[in-house]
Design a protein around this motif. Sequence first.
Motif, PDB file in Angstrom:
ATOM      1  N   UNK A 104      12.166  18.842 -92.899  1.00 27.80           N
ATOM      2  CA  UNK A 104      12.925  17.596 -92.984  1.00 27.80           C
ATOM      3  C   UNK A 104      13.081  16.959 -91.611  1.00 27.80           C
ATOM      4  N   UNK A 105      13.510  15.741 -91.635  1.00 26.60           N
ATOM      5  CA  UNK A 105      13.713  15.033 -90.374  1.00 26.60           C
ATOM      6  C   UNK A 105      14.665  15.822 -89.497  1.00 26.60           C
ATOM      7  N   UNK A 106      14.240  16.049 -88.273  1.00 23.77           N
ATOM      8  CA  UNK A 106      15.195  16.632 -87.345  1.00 23.77           C
ATOM      9  C   UNK A 106      15.997  15.473 -86.785  1.00 23.77           C
ATOM     10  N   UNK A 107      17.263  15.424 -87.142  1.00 23.69           N
ATOM     11  CA  UNK A 107      18.040  14.287 -86.671  1.00 23.69           C
ATOM     12  C   UNK A 107      18.010  14.240 -85.143  1.00 23.69           C
ATOM     13  N   UNK A 108      17.739  13.069 -84.620  1.00 23.48           N
ATOM     14  CA  UNK A 108      17.691  12.942 -83.175  1.00 23.48           C
ATOM     15  C   UNK A 108      19.103  13.088 -82.624  1.00 23.48           C
ATOM     16  N   UNK A 109      19.193  13.620 -81.409  1.00 22.24           N
ATOM     17  CA  UNK A 109      20.515  13.755 -80.813  1.00 22.24           C
ATOM     18  C   UNK A 109      21.235  12.410 -80.782  1.00 22.24           C
ATOM     19  N   UNK A 110      22.524  12.495 -80.831  1.00 21.82           N
ATOM     20  CA  UNK A 110      23.320  11.287 -80.933  1.00 21.82           C
ATOM     21  C   UNK A 110      23.559  10.684 -79.552  1.00 21.82           C
ATOM     22  N   UNK A 111      22.488  10.178 -78.988  1.00 19.29           N
ATOM     23  CA  UNK A 111      22.637   9.713 -77.603  1.00 19.29           C
ATOM     24  C   UNK A 111      21.987   8.351 -77.449  1.00 19.29           C
ATOM     25  N   UNK A 112      22.257   7.493 -78.411  1.00 23.31           N
ATOM     26  CA  UNK A 112      21.482   6.264 -78.429  1.00 23.31           C
ATOM     27  C   UNK A 112      22.162   5.072 -77.745  1.00 23.31           C
ATOM     28  N   UNK A 113      23.069   5.366 -76.838  1.00 28.19           N
ATOM     29  CA  UNK A 113      23.605   4.273 -76.035  1.00 28.19           C
ATOM     30  C   UNK A 113      22.542   3.822 -75.035  1.00 28.19           C
ATOM     31  N   UNK A 114      22.335   2.533 -74.888  1.00 27.62           N
ATOM     32  CA  UNK A 114      21.366   2.091 -73.891  1.00 27.62           C
ATOM     33  C   UNK A 114      21.775   2.575 -72.499  1.00 27.62           C
ATOM     34  N   UNK A 115      20.764   2.868 -71.703  1.00 28.90           N
ATOM     35  CA  UNK A 115      21.042   3.325 -70.348  1.00 28.90           C
ATOM     36  C   UNK A 115      21.707   2.203 -69.551  1.00 28.90           C
ATOM     37  N   UNK A 116      22.540   2.575 -68.622  1.00 26.11           N
ATOM     38  CA  UNK A 116      23.182   1.541 -67.823  1.00 26.11           C
ATOM     39  C   UNK A 116      22.369   1.297 -66.558  1.00 26.11           C
TER      40      UNK A 116
ATOM     41  N   UNK B  74      15.655  10.906 -62.638  1.00 23.64           N
ATOM     42  CA  UNK B  74      16.093  11.644 -63.801  1.00 23.64           C
ATOM     43  C   UNK B  74      15.362  12.973 -63.982  1.00 23.64           C
ATOM     44  N   UNK B  75      14.100  13.065 -63.538  1.00 24.22           N
ATOM     45  CA  UNK B  75      13.340  14.284 -63.773  1.00 24.22           C
ATOM     46  C   UNK B  75      13.798  15.427 -62.876  1.00 24.22           C
ATOM     47  N   UNK B  76      14.646  15.113 -61.872  1.00 25.18           N
ATOM     48  CA  UNK B  76      15.092  16.153 -60.950  1.00 25.18           C
ATOM     49  C   UNK B  76      15.900  17.226 -61.662  1.00 25.18           C
ATOM     50  N   UNK B  77      16.651  16.803 -62.652  1.00 28.19           N
ATOM     51  CA  UNK B  77      17.457  17.746 -63.402  1.00 28.19           C
ATOM     52  C   UNK B  77      16.718  18.084 -64.693  1.00 28.19           C
ATOM     53  N   UNK B  78      16.166  19.291 -64.767  1.00 31.70           N
ATOM     54  CA  UNK B  78      15.311  19.648 -65.893  1.00 31.70           C
ATOM     55  C   UNK B  78      16.054  19.589 -67.222  1.00 31.70           C
ATOM     56  N   UNK B  79      17.344  19.859 -67.207  1.00 29.62           N
ATOM     57  CA  UNK B  79      18.087  19.895 -68.452  1.00 29.62           C
ATOM     58  C   UNK B  79      18.504  18.502 -68.903  1.00 29.62           C
ATOM     59  N   UNK B  80      18.497  17.573 -67.987  1.00 32.24           N
ATOM     60  CA  UNK B  80      18.973  16.243 -68.322  1.00 32.24           C
ATOM     61  C   UNK B  80      17.827  15.245 -68.207  1.00 32.24           C
ATOM     62  N   UNK B  81      17.271  14.874 -69.365  1.00 33.20           N
ATOM     63  CA  UNK B  81      16.190  13.900 -69.338  1.00 33.20           C
ATOM     64  C   UNK B  81      16.730  12.494 -69.570  1.00 33.20           C
ATOM     65  N   UNK B  82      18.045  12.345 -69.518  1.00 33.42           N
ATOM     66  CA  UNK B  82      18.627  11.023 -69.675  1.00 33.42           C
ATOM     67  C   UNK B  82      18.710  10.630 -71.139  1.00 33.42           C
ATOM     68  N   UNK B  83      18.977   9.350 -71.340  1.00 31.12           N
ATOM     69  CA  UNK B  83      19.125   8.862 -72.706  1.00 31.12           C
ATOM     70  C   UNK B  83      17.983   7.923 -73.042  1.00 31.12           C
ATOM     71  N   UNK B  84      17.775   7.791 -74.313  1.00 33.84           N
ATOM     72  CA  UNK B  84      16.716   6.871 -74.735  1.00 33.84           C
ATOM     73  C   UNK B  84      17.117   5.439 -74.367  1.00 33.84           C
ATOM     74  N   UNK B  85      16.108   4.680 -73.939  1.00 35.68           N
ATOM     75  CA  UNK B  85      16.377   3.278 -73.628  1.00 35.68           C
ATOM     76  C   UNK B  85      16.059   2.431 -74.865  1.00 35.68           C
ATOM     77  N   UNK B  86      17.101   2.103 -75.619  1.00 33.91           N
ATOM     78  CA  UNK B  86      16.917   1.267 -76.811  1.00 33.91           C
ATOM     79  C   UNK B  86      17.046  -0.189 -76.383  1.00 33.91           C
ATOM     80  N   UNK B  87      15.979  -0.937 -76.506  1.00 35.42           N
ATOM     81  CA  UNK B  87      15.963  -2.297 -75.956  1.00 35.42           C
ATOM     82  C   UNK B  87      16.433  -3.350 -76.954  1.00 35.42           C
ATOM     83  N   UNK B  88      16.353  -3.025 -78.231  1.00 31.94           N
ATOM     84  CA  UNK B  88      16.619  -4.042 -79.244  1.00 31.94           C
ATOM     85  C   UNK B  88      18.000  -4.704 -79.100  1.00 31.94           C
ATOM     86  N   UNK B  89      19.074  -3.924 -78.866  1.00 33.21           N
ATOM     87  CA  UNK B  89      20.382  -4.597 -78.716  1.00 33.21           C
ATOM     88  C   UNK B  89      20.388  -5.602 -77.562  1.00 33.21           C
TER      89      UNK B  89
END
Length: 344
Positions: free
Chosen positions: A49-61, A69-84
Amino acid sequence: MTPRAATALLLLVQIFLVADASLDNSTDAVGSLEDSADEYNRIDSDEDAAEPAPDDDEPRTPTEDPGTRHDDDDDVGERLLLTPLLEAGHLDEARQLSRVKGAPFPDHVESYSGFFTVDPQFDSNLFFWFFPAEKNYEEAPVIVWLQGGPGQPSLIGIFMEIGPFSVAPDNVSLQDNPYSWHKNYSLLFIDNPVGTGFSYTNNQSGYATNQAEIADGLYTAVLQFFTLFPELQENPLYVAGESYGGKHAISLAHFIHNRNPSANITINLKGLFIVSGFFDPVSCLHYSEFLYQVGLLDFNEKKAVKIMEQKGRELIRQGNYKQALHVSNSVHVQCNSINSPHVI
Ligand SMILES: *[C@@H]1O[C@H](CO)[C@@H](O)[C@H](O)[C@H]1NC(C)=O
Ligand SMILES: *[C@@H]1O[C@H](CO)[C@@H](O)[C@H](O)[C@H]1NC(C)=O
Ligand SMILES: *[C@@H]1O[C@H](CO)[C@@H](O)[C@H](O)[C@H]1NC(C)=O
Ligand SMILES: *[C@@H]1O[C@H](CO)[C@@H](O)[C@H](O)[C@H]1NC(C)=O
Ligand SMILES: *[C@@H]1O[C@H](CO)[C@@H](O)[C@H](O)[C@H]1NC(C)=O
């Protein structure tokens, strides 16, 4: 070079790559056949089934620097949702945020990347990566590049085929591709459909179940792309699809053609091209004669492959698609084990 000439050239290059290698009977070929079948079974299974994507869909500031962002291996940042941002008319901000910056990406290659929401009901989003033409940006045609599979991300096209860079032999850094198509054309790569590559949905019902849904998502993404880059709206647009992506290219082009007369944003569709197309198995499963004529299969190999092709077509006619896929994969493995990245 026109896109058509470029396509012909790409096909030739693929054929020539094959020419100096011999037909090999390695376990690798069998392995990839099994892998393909496993992959197919997995996709086919409802349990997956669909693996629900993490709930991190706030646009990046804007204060976050994507380059670090790649410096911290555990933190790949948030998705950049452009539509809003596009809907709010914040085009400059959207453009600035989507600009790809920082190591390992070379400074001299300008590019933009992010997500376009294509179905708000299911939170379905397509990932894109855009490379403006280096030369003659104002007039250069725009090429939408769609990978095949189904399920192959268009990053294959970027890193392994026509993009500005590829992964260097150290497996870490990038190296320039002197033949990159972005030198003369603007390239828009899209991971398609939803569920492929970085493109995702948050609801099982968000996955496409037919070509019309796939085309609809792509069309919505392309419209948003031209909202983000309005200066390119008049440029000639070509839709390119590789392998199974040929199917997506045809669907998208057909959709644009039908929608254009009543659309607010008219797309200047000039043509489509299909690279190593695999969009109609019954008529595509005819490689042996051609490969024999150009000297890539010998007489016995041709005979063997031809029998597999006939069997594959027969299974399709019987509606036995799973077996047909298996046989068709064997044909591909057999032909590709002559050692090209992608002969057919
Ligand atoms: C291919 O593998 C099979 C099974 O191991 C073997 O019998 C056959 O001789 C091999 N063919 C070639 C061309 O190496
Ligand atoms: C890079 O990756 C390939 C494939 O996994 C491997 O064969 C090769 O040894 C790697 N090279 C380096 C320098 O790590
Ligand atoms: C770009 O176009 C120029 C001429 O217009 C041509 O000489 C060059 O080979 C092209 N570059 C690529 C990578 O296609
Ligand atoms: C997915 O969409 C369906 C239909 O709109 C809805 O009933 C269901 O609650 C949604 N599931 C999730 C996990 O959002
Ligand atoms: C075109 O734009 C107008 C005004 O913004 C809007 O009312 C209309 O729904 C749009 N038509 C289409 C087909 O998107």
